[in-house]
Design a protein around this motif. Structure first.
Motif, short mmCIF file in Angstrom:
data_model
loop_
_atom_site.label_atom_id
_atom_site.label_comp_id
_atom_site.label_asym_id
_atom_site.label_seq_id
_atom_site.Cartn_x
_atom_site.Cartn_y
_atom_site.Cartn_z
N PHE A 130 6.73 2.12 -1.10
CA PHE A 130 6.61 1.05 -2.07
C PHE A 130 7.99 0.67 -2.60
CE2 PHE A 130 2.54 3.37 -2.48
CZ PHE A 130 1.68 2.34 -2.17
N THR A 131 8.13 -0.60 -2.95
CA THR A 131 9.36 -1.04 -3.60
C THR A 131 9.33 -0.57 -5.05
OG1 THR A 131 8.41 -3.13 -4.31
CG2 THR A 131 9.46 -3.08 -2.13
N VAL A 132 10.45 -0.70 -5.74
CA VAL A 132 10.53 -0.30 -7.14
C VAL A 132 9.55 -1.12 -7.98
CG1 VAL A 132 12.04 -0.16 -9.15
CG2 VAL A 132 12.91 0.48 -6.92
N GLY A 133 9.46 -2.40 -7.71
CA GLY A 133 8.54 -3.26 -8.45
C GLY A 133 7.09 -2.88 -8.22
N LYS A 170 6.02 0.11 -7.39
CA LYS A 170 5.79 1.38 -8.06
C LYS A 170 5.53 1.16 -9.55
CE LYS A 170 8.51 4.28 -4.97
NZ LYS A 170 9.71 5.11 -4.83
N ALA A 171 6.29 0.25 -10.14
CA ALA A 171 6.11 -0.04 -11.57
C ALA A 171 4.73 -0.65 -11.82
CB ALA A 171 7.21 -0.97 -12.05
N ARG A 172 4.33 -1.59 -10.96
CA ARG A 172 3.02 -2.22 -11.12
C ARG A 172 1.90 -1.21 -10.93
NH1 ARG A 172 3.61 -6.87 -7.03
NH2 ARG A 172 1.36 -6.82 -7.08
N LEU A 173 2.04 -0.33 -9.94
CA LEU A 173 1.03 0.71 -9.71
C LEU A 173 0.94 1.67 -10.90
CD1 LEU A 173 1.65 1.52 -5.96
CD2 LEU A 173 -0.40 0.51 -6.93
N THR A 174 2.09 2.03 -11.46
CA THR A 174 2.10 2.91 -12.62
C THR A 174 1.37 2.27 -13.79
OG1 THR A 174 4.20 3.87 -11.90
CG2 THR A 174 3.60 4.18 -14.22
N LEU A 175 1.63 1.00 -14.01
CA LEU A 175 0.96 0.28 -15.09
C LEU A 175 -0.55 0.22 -14.87
CD1 LEU A 175 1.19 -1.46 -17.68
CD2 LEU A 175 1.41 -3.43 -16.16
N LEU A 176 -0.96 -0.06 -13.64
CA LEU A 176 -2.38 -0.14 -13.34
C LEU A 176 -3.08 1.21 -13.50
CD1 LEU A 176 -2.26 -2.51 -10.24
CD2 LEU A 176 -3.21 -3.03 -12.49
N VAL A 177 -2.42 2.28 -13.07
CA VAL A 177 -3.01 3.61 -13.23
C VAL A 177 -3.13 3.95 -14.71
CG1 VAL A 177 -2.59 6.07 -12.83
CG2 VAL A 177 -2.30 4.45 -10.96
N ALA A 178 -2.13 3.58 -15.50
CA ALA A 178 -2.20 3.83 -16.94
C ALA A 178 -3.35 3.06 -17.57
CB ALA A 178 -0.88 3.46 -17.60
N ARG A 179 -3.54 1.81 -17.14
CA ARG A 179 -4.65 1.02 -17.67
C ARG A 179 -6.00 1.61 -17.27
NH1 ARG A 179 -3.88 -5.13 -16.33
NH2 ARG A 179 -5.81 -5.22 -17.53
N MET A 180 -6.08 2.13 -16.03
CA MET A 180 -7.31 2.79 -15.60
C MET A 180 -7.60 4.02 -16.46
SD MET A 180 -7.15 2.76 -11.48
CE MET A 180 -7.29 1.28 -10.52
N GLN A 193 -8.84 -1.70 -9.52
CA GLN A 193 -8.82 -1.10 -8.19
C GLN A 193 -8.48 -2.13 -7.12
OE1 GLN A 193 -12.71 0.64 -8.19
NE2 GLN A 193 -12.01 2.53 -9.14
N ARG A 194 -8.99 -3.36 -7.27
CA ARG A 194 -8.66 -4.42 -6.31
C ARG A 194 -7.17 -4.75 -6.36
NH1 ARG A 194 -13.48 -6.74 -8.15
NH2 ARG A 194 -12.30 -8.09 -9.53
N LYS A 195 -6.59 -4.74 -7.55
CA LYS A 195 -5.16 -5.01 -7.67
C LYS A 195 -4.34 -3.92 -6.99
CE LYS A 195 -5.49 -7.71 -11.89
NZ LYS A 195 -5.11 -7.86 -13.30
N VAL A 196 -4.75 -2.68 -7.13
CA VAL A 196 -4.06 -1.57 -6.47
C VAL A 196 -4.17 -1.72 -4.95
CG1 VAL A 196 -4.15 0.93 -6.04
CG2 VAL A 196 -4.29 0.05 -8.38
N GLU A 197 -5.35 -2.05 -4.47
CA GLU A 197 -5.55 -2.25 -3.02
C GLU A 197 -4.68 -3.39 -2.50
OE1 GLU A 197 -9.74 -2.79 -2.61
OE2 GLU A 197 -10.18 -0.68 -3.00
#
Length: 69
Positions: free
Chosen positions: A9-12, A14-24, A45-49
């Motif tokens: 993953f790119t840095v961006g 990774k940041a988006r995934l971290t935010l989504l996991v935190a929201r989950m 989950q769709r956003k992560v996919e």
């Protein structure tokens, strides 16, 4: 792509995934679980996919451009 191969993953991303996991996690904590878990996380989950699919597509393009040279 094999199931053992990890996505890069790119840095961006990774940041988006971290935010989504935190929201989950936040949604999961908000769920009282008394009535069978009423909190819907399918949108996150769709956003992560979608992010994972972007990384797969980029990896496939890198492999084809590497093999094409």
């Amino acid at each position: 792509m094999s199931s053992n191969e990890q996505l890069r993953f790119t840095v961006g991303e990774k940041a988006r995934l971290t935010l989504l996991v935190a929201r989950m996690a936040k949604r999961g904590l908000a769920d009282d679980r008394q009535f069978g878990g009423r909190i819907d996380q399918s949108d996150l989950q769709r956003k992560v996919e979608r992010i994972e699919n972007q990384a797969r597509k980029r990896a496939a393009q890198a492999r084809t451009s590497k093999n094409g040279k």
